[in-house]
Design a protein around this motif. Structure first.
Motif, PDB file in Angstrom:
ATOM      1  N   TYR A  83      -6.268  -4.981  -3.713  1.00  0.00           N
ATOM      2  CA  TYR A  83      -6.666  -5.362  -2.359  1.00  0.00           C
ATOM      3  C   TYR A  83      -6.779  -4.140  -1.452  1.00  0.00           C
ATOM      4  CZ  TYR A  83      -1.843  -4.493  -1.288  1.00  0.00           C
ATOM      5  OH  TYR A  83      -0.639  -3.860  -1.167  1.00  0.00           O
ATOM      6  N   MET A  84      -6.367  -2.978  -1.988  1.00  0.00           N
ATOM      7  CA  MET A  84      -6.397  -1.759  -1.174  1.00  0.00           C
ATOM      8  C   MET A  84      -6.769  -0.590  -2.071  1.00  0.00           C
ATOM      9  SD  MET A  84      -5.709  -0.485   1.863  1.00  0.00           S
ATOM     10  CE  MET A  84      -4.900  -1.851   2.635  1.00  0.00           C
ATOM     11  N   PHE A  85      -7.832   0.088  -1.729  1.00  0.00           N
ATOM     12  CA  PHE A  85      -8.218   1.283  -2.462  1.00  0.00           C
ATOM     13  C   PHE A  85      -9.099   2.079  -1.499  1.00  0.00           C
ATOM     14  CE2 PHE A  85     -10.480   3.571  -5.982  1.00  0.00           C
ATOM     15  CZ  PHE A  85      -9.352   4.156  -6.521  1.00  0.00           C
ATOM     16  N   VAL A  86      -8.421   2.868  -0.656  1.00  0.00           N
ATOM     17  CA  VAL A  86      -9.115   3.572   0.430  1.00  0.00           C
ATOM     18  C   VAL A  86      -8.536   4.980   0.547  1.00  0.00           C
ATOM     19  CG1 VAL A  86      -9.576   1.475   1.779  1.00  0.00           C
ATOM     20  CG2 VAL A  86      -7.441   2.708   2.138  1.00  0.00           C
ATOM     21  N   PRO A  87      -9.281   5.897   1.175  1.00  0.00           N
ATOM     22  CA  PRO A  87      -8.721   7.243   1.364  1.00  0.00           C
ATOM     23  C   PRO A  87      -7.391   7.163   2.121  1.00  0.00           C
ATOM     24  CG  PRO A  87     -11.041   7.216   1.950  1.00  0.00           C
ATOM     25  CD  PRO A  87     -10.655   5.796   1.692  1.00  0.00           C
ATOM     26  N   LEU A  88      -6.481   8.035   1.749  1.00  0.00           N
ATOM     27  CA  LEU A  88      -5.134   8.050   2.341  1.00  0.00           C
ATOM     28  C   LEU A  88      -5.198   8.129   3.862  1.00  0.00           C
ATOM     29  CD1 LEU A  88      -2.242   8.076   1.314  1.00  0.00           C
ATOM     30  CD2 LEU A  88      -2.325  10.565   1.266  1.00  0.00           C
TER      31      LEU A  88
ATOM     32  N   TYR B 278      -5.998   8.916  -2.490  1.00  0.00           N
ATOM     33  CA  TYR B 278      -6.309   7.527  -2.172  1.00  0.00           C
ATOM     34  C   TYR B 278      -5.052   6.686  -2.039  1.00  0.00           C
ATOM     35  CZ  TYR B 278     -11.277   6.428  -2.007  1.00  0.00           C
ATOM     36  OH  TYR B 278     -12.561   6.265  -1.587  1.00  0.00           O
ATOM     37  N   LEU B 279      -5.165   5.638  -1.225  1.00  0.00           N
ATOM     38  CA  LEU B 279      -4.088   4.674  -1.040  1.00  0.00           C
ATOM     39  C   LEU B 279      -4.447   3.444  -1.863  1.00  0.00           C
ATOM     40  CD1 LEU B 279      -1.614   4.455   0.823  1.00  0.00           C
ATOM     41  CD2 LEU B 279      -3.087   3.329   2.488  1.00  0.00           C
ATOM     42  N   CYS B 280      -3.454   2.996  -2.621  1.00  0.00           N
ATOM     43  CA  CYS B 280      -3.793   1.922  -3.538  1.00  0.00           C
ATOM     44  C   CYS B 280      -2.759   0.802  -3.416  1.00  0.00           C
ATOM     45  CB  CYS B 280      -3.810   2.605  -4.902  1.00  0.00           C
ATOM     46  SG  CYS B 280      -3.481   1.635  -6.280  1.00  0.00           S
ATOM     47  N   GLY B 281      -3.206  -0.421  -3.432  1.00  0.00           N
ATOM     48  CA  GLY B 281      -2.307  -1.578  -3.376  1.00  0.00           C
ATOM     49  C   GLY B 281      -2.870  -2.690  -4.241  1.00  0.00           C
TER      50      GLY B 281
ATOM     51  N   PRO C   4       0.819  -1.207   0.000  1.00  0.00           N
ATOM     52  CA  PRO C   4       0.000   0.000   0.000  1.00  0.00           C
ATOM     53  C   PRO C   4       0.852   1.255   0.000  1.00  0.00           C
ATOM     54  CG  PRO C   4      -0.524  -1.411   1.883  1.00  0.00           C
ATOM     55  CD  PRO C   4       0.560  -2.093   1.113  1.00  0.00           C
ATOM     56  N   GLY C   5       0.382   2.247  -0.715  1.00  0.00           N
ATOM     57  CA  GLY C   5       1.148   3.487  -0.781  1.00  0.00           C
ATOM     58  C   GLY C   5       1.887   3.569  -2.095  1.00  0.00           C
ATOM     59  N   GLY C   6       1.661   2.597  -2.952  1.00  0.00           N
ATOM     60  CA  GLY C   6       2.352   2.538  -4.226  1.00  0.00           C
ATOM     61  C   GLY C   6       1.930   3.635  -5.166  1.00  0.00           C
ATOM     62  N   ALA C   7       1.067   3.293  -6.092  1.00  0.00           N
ATOM     63  CA  ALA C   7       0.672   4.268  -7.099  1.00  0.00           C
ATOM     64  C   ALA C   7      -0.154   5.368  -6.440  1.00  0.00           C
ATOM     65  CB  ALA C   7      -0.134   3.565  -8.175  1.00  0.00           C
ATOM     66  N   ALA C   8       0.253   6.619  -6.683  1.00  0.00           N
ATOM     67  CA  ALA C   8      -0.482   7.751  -6.126  1.00  0.00           C
ATOM     68  C   ALA C   8      -1.756   7.934  -6.926  1.00  0.00           C
ATOM     69  CB  ALA C   8       0.372   9.009  -6.201  1.00  0.00           C
ATOM     70  N   CYS C   9      -2.851   8.231  -6.239  1.00  0.00           N
ATOM     71  CA  CYS C   9      -4.076   8.462  -7.005  1.00  0.00           C
ATOM     72  C   CYS C   9      -5.063   9.308  -6.216  1.00  0.00           C
ATOM     73  CB  CYS C   9      -4.708   7.135  -7.400  1.00  0.00           C
ATOM     74  SG  CYS C   9      -5.293   6.168  -6.040  1.00  0.00           S
TER      75      CYS C   9
END
Ligand SMILES: Cc1cc2nc3c(=O)[nH]c(=O)nc-3n(C[C@H](O)[C@H](O)[C@H](O)COP(=O)(O)OP(=O)(O)OC[C@H]3O[C@@H](n4cnc5c(N)ncnc54)[C@H](O)[C@@H]3O)c2cc1C
Length: 485
Positions: free
Chosen positions: A265-270, A211-214, A199-204
């Motif tokens: 598996y992760m797509f939530v507000p930062l 958002y936090l994306c993994g 998590p914390g990879g691609a910024a979006c």
């Protein structure tokens, strides 16, 4: 499907993966000089776990009767944690701890992702379900994972310009997320089937909120390139470590890669809390700890043998160094016992996790001890480390070799082999990469210590000092007794 053997694993590498080395795509990893031996060692892991001798220690049967790798086991008892540690240790002994990212490392990670999926479900039920499915698929197909976490060549913000993020979500579609940019640093990538982007990879941004994306993705996904550093193997026959095992480290470049929603598996507000990730880290660090014990034991053995071969082990300062290495080994072993005996039971997932405080400190210790052990190894050998030659040169020298290259109780060939091995570990490019790996692969130890201090509950320590300070200043006063709650 369940556990794979080496041949099945090697077969799985025959895909469209794009591994770039020295300006060209590597056709087949299993045939490429400098990579093929490592592919063989990863295959050896799969053969090792399926051999009759190791099957019961390295694998287990799921409730559905499928035989799978032990590192995938969710620990419903402390004993299961012990079984997992035994399995880590058996394989770590084979490679003397030099294979940081053996498949069981990420397998243990995926098992914990599966376990904490119930906590992720609290944030978003869909994410929890996907995390569980990612685990179940990895377990059932016995997939080999690498992982990415950081930005390559990260540049810190320097006002007034913010550096652009190295990796971004360029589009959200009905099918999934489209990723563009670079991620680091994927050890074992050429030999893995899948990548786990932490998590914390691609910024979006989603609905204009950061958002936090993994996500996970096949190594062979279309649009994904893996950029290799230099190979570290040596092309003569006198290498016993580097020629056998170089896990390779790669930068991943995503060129508008589509990640299906089922792999996100992760797509939530930062700002969202990441439930369960402490446990994920504790399981990973437990693996690091067990592997570090094997590596410490090996380096200690090497240090003892080189000190013995030149008889410098008669000196008290040399014995003190060797004794210090024994203390380090014993400390790591004690951490391993404490991590399991003091395991934490998490109610929602009904799982035991290695004690996160113990494994965190053990990981920091391991990162700091390794460079010190290497420094001892160099000190104990001195110029002998570079007074070596090649075995074929010893053959050429005949009797002269025995006169000038032998050790106290070893002939010339044994003595030179020993010092060559020590130099591979302590002085070669491969050895320097091992040293860097131990310092950094889990993040920089300095920042981890700072984090430990900032999170530390200081109240009890401060209270002790306050109790003494607030006691009367009389020479005949006895100690004030702490209040018991
Ligand atoms: C051989 C090797 C293999 C690796 N394999 C993997 C892998 O498979 N998967 C993966 O995801 N990652 C891997 N890593 C990368 C690892 O995740 C990173 O090294 C780690 O996150 C630290 O980041 P960094 O290397 O950019 O160093 P930095 O964090 O930039 O640190 C560099 C230096 O700057 C200092 N510094 C940085 N920030 C601060 C601050 N805020 N305050 C004070 N000092 C600071 C540090 O103390 C350190 O001395 C690997 C690393 C190595 C070396």
């Amino acid at each position: 499907m369940g556990v794979r053997n080496g041949a099945q694993y090697l077969d799985s590498l025959k895909d469209d993966r794009l591994i770039i080395y020295d300006g060209r795509p590597v056709g087949s990893v299993a045939d490429e000089p400098g990579l093929r031996n490592t592919a063989k060692v990863v295959a050896q892991f799969y053969d090792f776990q399926t051999s009759a001798e190791n099957l019961d220690s390295m694998t287990y049967c799921t409730a559905d009767g499928e035989r799978v790798g032990m590192a995938f086991k969710e620990a419903r008892t402390k004993d299961a944690l012990r079984q997992r540690a035994v399995a880590y240790g058996l394989w770590a002994e084979v490679t003397c701890g030099f294979m940081g990212r053996s498949p069981d490392y990420m397998n243990s990670f995926l098992s914990t992702l599966g376990s904490v999926s119930v906590l992720l479900s609290d944030v978003d039920p869909q994410l929890g379900e996907r995390a569980r499915n990612i685990y179940l698929e990895a377990r059932s197909r016995d997939l080999c994972y690498t992982h990415t976490f950081a930005e390559p060549f990260k540049v810190l913000p320097a006002p007034p310009h913010e550096p652009a993020p190295a990796c971004i979500v360029v589009r959200e579609t009905d099918d999934g997320l489209v990723i563009r940019g670079a991620r680091a640093l994927a050890t074992l990538a050429p030999f893995a089937n899948m990548n786990f982007d932490l998590p914390g990879g691609a910024a979006c941004r989603h609905n204009d909120i950061p958002y936090l994306c993994g996500f996970v993705t096949p190594v062979a996904a279309p649009g994904l390139r893996w950029i290799c550093r230099d190979k570290h193997d040596v092309n003569h026959t006198d290498s016993r470590l580097a020629a056998r095992l170089d896990e390779m480290d790669c930068v991943a470049i995503f060129d508008d890669c589509l990640i299906p929603w089922s792999s996100v598996y992760m797509f939530v507000p930062l700002s969202a809390a990441l439930p369960g990730f402490d446990y994920v880290m504790s399981v990973l660090q437990h693996h690091v700890l067990i592997r570090s014990i094997a590596k410490t034991r090996f380096v200690l053995g090497l240090a003892h043998l080189i000190a013995e071969s030149s008889r410098v082990n008669q000196f008290i300062n040399v014995q003190e160094r060797l004794g210090e290495m024994v203390c380090w080994l014993r400390t790591l072993e004690a951490f391993a016992v404490a991590a399991v005996e003091d395991a934490v039971f998490e109610e929602r997932s009904q799982i035991f996790y290695p004690n996160p405080r113990t494994t965190e400190v053990a990981g920091i210790w391991a990162a700091q001890l390794y460079p010190r052990m290497i420094s001892h190894l160099l000190d104990l050998g001195g110029s002998r480390h570079v007074s070596t030659t090649q075995e074929r040169t010893l053959d050429l020298l005949g009797d002269l070799a025995e006169q000038h290259f032998r050790g106290d109780s070893t002939d010339a060939k044994e003595n030179i082999a020993l010092f060559r091995l020590a130099w591979e570990v302590a002085g070669s490019t491969w050895g320097a990469r091992q040293d860097l790996y131990e310092r950094f692969h889990f993040g920089d130890a300095t920042l981890r210590k700072v984090g430990g201090y900032l999170r530390f509950d200081r109240s009890q320590a401060v209270e002790m000092v306050r109790r003494i300070l607030s006691s009367p200043l009389q020479s005949d006063a006895i100690f004030p007794v702490p209040k018991r709650n």
